[in-house]
Design a protein around this motif. Structure first.
Motif, PDB file in Angstrom:
ATOM      1  N   ALA A 197     -13.834  -1.484 -25.649  1.00  0.00           N
ATOM      2  CA  ALA A 197     -12.471  -2.013 -25.618  1.00  0.00           C
ATOM      3  C   ALA A 197     -11.448  -0.958 -25.239  1.00  0.00           C
ATOM      4  CB  ALA A 197     -12.119  -2.622 -26.967  1.00  0.00           C
ATOM      5  N   GLY A 198     -11.716   0.292 -25.547  1.00  0.00           N
ATOM      6  CA  GLY A 198     -10.785   1.362 -25.211  1.00  0.00           C
ATOM      7  C   GLY A 198     -10.595   1.540 -23.714  1.00  0.00           C
ATOM      8  N   ASN A 199     -11.595   1.161 -22.922  1.00  0.00           N
ATOM      9  CA  ASN A 199     -11.472   1.271 -21.469  1.00  0.00           C
ATOM     10  C   ASN A 199     -10.450   0.289 -20.903  1.00  0.00           C
ATOM     11  OD1 ASN A 199     -13.413   3.237 -21.495  1.00  0.00           O
ATOM     12  ND2 ASN A 199     -15.082   1.853 -20.952  1.00  0.00           N
ATOM     13  N   TYR A 200     -10.166  -0.776 -21.623  1.00  0.00           N
ATOM     14  CA  TYR A 200      -9.231  -1.792 -21.147  1.00  0.00           C
ATOM     15  C   TYR A 200      -7.803  -1.540 -21.608  1.00  0.00           C
ATOM     16  CZ  TYR A 200     -13.417  -4.318 -19.825  1.00  0.00           C
ATOM     17  OH  TYR A 200     -14.606  -4.680 -19.257  1.00  0.00           O
ATOM     18  N   LEU A 201      -7.597  -0.500 -22.381  1.00  0.00           N
ATOM     19  CA  LEU A 201      -6.263  -0.191 -22.894  1.00  0.00           C
ATOM     20  C   LEU A 201      -5.237   0.047 -21.777  1.00  0.00           C
ATOM     21  CD1 LEU A 201      -4.492   0.279 -25.378  1.00  0.00           C
ATOM     22  CD2 LEU A 201      -5.133   2.693 -25.253  1.00  0.00           C
ATOM     23  N   PRO A 202      -5.558   0.817 -20.731  1.00  0.00           N
ATOM     24  CA  PRO A 202      -4.562   0.997 -19.665  1.00  0.00           C
ATOM     25  C   PRO A 202      -4.191  -0.308 -18.963  1.00  0.00           C
ATOM     26  CG  PRO A 202      -6.293   2.646 -19.480  1.00  0.00           C
ATOM     27  CD  PRO A 202      -6.724   1.671 -20.532  1.00  0.00           C
ATOM     28  N   ILE A 203      -5.147  -1.187 -18.777  1.00  0.00           N
ATOM     29  CA  ILE A 203      -4.867  -2.480 -18.143  1.00  0.00           C
ATOM     30  C   ILE A 203      -3.975  -3.317 -19.042  1.00  0.00           C
ATOM     31  CG2 ILE A 203      -5.901  -4.620 -17.301  1.00  0.00           C
ATOM     32  CD1 ILE A 203      -8.372  -2.944 -16.567  1.00  0.00           C
ATOM     33  N   GLY A 204      -4.282  -3.331 -20.321  1.00  0.00           N
ATOM     34  CA  GLY A 204      -3.455  -4.080 -21.275  1.00  0.00           C
ATOM     35  C   GLY A 204      -2.036  -3.552 -21.332  1.00  0.00           C
ATOM     36  N   LEU A 205      -1.899  -2.230 -21.337  1.00  0.00           N
ATOM     37  CA  LEU A 205      -0.560  -1.634 -21.353  1.00  0.00           C
ATOM     38  C   LEU A 205       0.214  -1.971 -20.083  1.00  0.00           C
ATOM     39  CD1 LEU A 205      -1.256   1.886 -22.922  1.00  0.00           C
ATOM     40  CD2 LEU A 205      -0.094  -0.069 -23.972  1.00  0.00           C
ATOM     41  N   ILE A 220     -19.591  14.266 -25.049  1.00  0.00           N
ATOM     42  CA  ILE A 220     -19.339  13.096 -25.899  1.00  0.00           C
ATOM     43  C   ILE A 220     -18.221  12.246 -25.307  1.00  0.00           C
ATOM     44  CG2 ILE A 220     -18.537  12.364 -28.166  1.00  0.00           C
ATOM     45  CD1 ILE A 220     -19.974  14.837 -29.298  1.00  0.00           C
ATOM     46  N   LEU A 221     -17.153  12.909 -24.833  1.00  0.00           N
ATOM     47  CA  LEU A 221     -16.050  12.164 -24.222  1.00  0.00           C
ATOM     48  C   LEU A 221     -16.477  11.487 -22.928  1.00  0.00           C
ATOM     49  CD1 LEU A 221     -13.032  14.577 -24.811  1.00  0.00           C
ATOM     50  CD2 LEU A 221     -13.469  12.386 -25.919  1.00  0.00           C
ATOM     51  N   LEU A 222     -17.266  12.165 -22.125  1.00  0.00           N
ATOM     52  CA  LEU A 222     -17.734  11.565 -20.876  1.00  0.00           C
ATOM     53  C   LEU A 222     -18.626  10.367 -21.150  1.00  0.00           C
ATOM     54  CD1 LEU A 222     -18.484  14.677 -18.637  1.00  0.00           C
ATOM     55  CD2 LEU A 222     -16.643  13.003 -18.377  1.00  0.00           C
ATOM     56  N   ASP A 223     -19.507  10.483 -22.157  1.00  0.00           N
ATOM     57  CA  ASP A 223     -20.366   9.360 -22.519  1.00  0.00           C
ATOM     58  C   ASP A 223     -19.540   8.184 -23.025  1.00  0.00           C
ATOM     59  OD1 ASP A 223     -22.628  10.670 -21.763  1.00  0.00           O
ATOM     60  OD2 ASP A 223     -23.184  11.308 -23.807  1.00  0.00           O
ATOM     61  N   ALA A 224     -18.500   8.455 -23.769  1.00  0.00           N
ATOM     62  CA  ALA A 224     -17.662   7.383 -24.307  1.00  0.00           C
ATOM     63  C   ALA A 224     -16.905   6.675 -23.193  1.00  0.00           C
ATOM     64  CB  ALA A 224     -16.682   7.943 -25.334  1.00  0.00           C
ATOM     65  N   ASN A 225     -16.497   7.415 -22.161  1.00  0.00           N
ATOM     66  CA  ASN A 225     -15.741   6.807 -21.069  1.00  0.00           C
ATOM     67  C   ASN A 225     -16.621   6.016 -20.119  1.00  0.00           C
ATOM     68  OD1 ASN A 225     -13.238   7.667 -21.887  1.00  0.00           O
ATOM     69  ND2 ASN A 225     -13.363   9.606 -20.766  1.00  0.00           N
ATOM     70  N   THR A 226     -17.891   6.329 -20.037  1.00  0.00           N
ATOM     71  CA  THR A 226     -18.759   5.591 -19.127  1.00  0.00           C
ATOM     72  C   THR A 226     -19.297   4.319 -19.755  1.00  0.00           C
ATOM     73  OG1 THR A 226     -20.652   6.909 -19.830  1.00  0.00           O
ATOM     74  CG2 THR A 226     -19.447   7.650 -17.861  1.00  0.00           C
ATOM     75  N   LYS A 227     -19.249   4.202 -21.040  1.00  0.00           N
ATOM     76  CA  LYS A 227     -19.708   2.986 -21.705  1.00  0.00           C
ATOM     77  C   LYS A 227     -18.615   1.939 -21.662  1.00  0.00           C
ATOM     78  CE  LYS A 227     -22.865   5.342 -24.758  1.00  0.00           C
ATOM     79  NZ  LYS A 227     -23.139   5.772 -26.097  1.00  0.00           N
ATOM     80  N   ASN A 228     -19.026   0.683 -21.689  1.00  0.00           N
ATOM     81  CA  ASN A 228     -18.085  -0.425 -21.651  1.00  0.00           C
ATOM     82  C   ASN A 228     -17.615  -0.737 -23.064  1.00  0.00           C
ATOM     83  OD1 ASN A 228     -16.539  -2.484 -20.752  1.00  0.00           O
ATOM     84  ND2 ASN A 228     -18.230  -3.872 -20.267  1.00  0.00           N
TER      85      ASN A 228
END
Length: 135
Positions: free
Chosen positions: A18-26, A8-16
């Protein structure tokens, strides 16, 4: 199909999402905060002595003299534009020189035609007196 927490976590990380952009925003937030902090701290802690040397305009180490609004002859700008025009002509010779053998006789005549067009322009410029500085 058995879904484990890891799948479930791997599937969530491969999808596009907003959470994927959190490190860039930080990272952007941190970088902006660092710049703002450094600017504020240096402004507050830095010396504030306004001397004649510090208040003087700096132009590449050359002492400024006269008024910047003094009219300048248009001939200067005309010669600068003509230089750029004929300098671009020279740039077109490099690809021809690299492909000289491949282009053969046909390429040679085409380059001569290219030079002839620019030579006509150069003769026109001379006849119009664009390169004469004295009136």
């Amino acid at each position: 199909m058995h879904h484990t927490l890891l799948n479930i976590l791997l599937d969530a990380n491969t999808k596009n999402n907003a959470g994927n952009y959190l490190p860039i925003g930080l990272q952007l937030l941190f970088a902006g905060g660092l710049v703002a902090t450094i600017m504020i701290v240096t402004h507050l802690l830095g010396p504030k002595r306004a001397t004649a040397g510090k208040l003087q305009n700096f132009a590449s180490g050359i002492e400024s003299h006269g008024n910047a609004r003094t009219p300048m002859a248009i001939k200067y700008f005309l010669v600068a534009i003509l230089f750029v025009l004929f300098d671009v002509e020279v740039i077109f010779f490099y690809p021809y020189a690299v492909n000289f053998k491949f282009l053969g006789t046909k390429g040679f005549w085409e380059v001569l035609l290219f030079v002839a067009f620019f030579l006509c322009g150069f003769i026109y410029i001379i006849k119009k007196g664009a390169l004469q500085w004295e009136d």
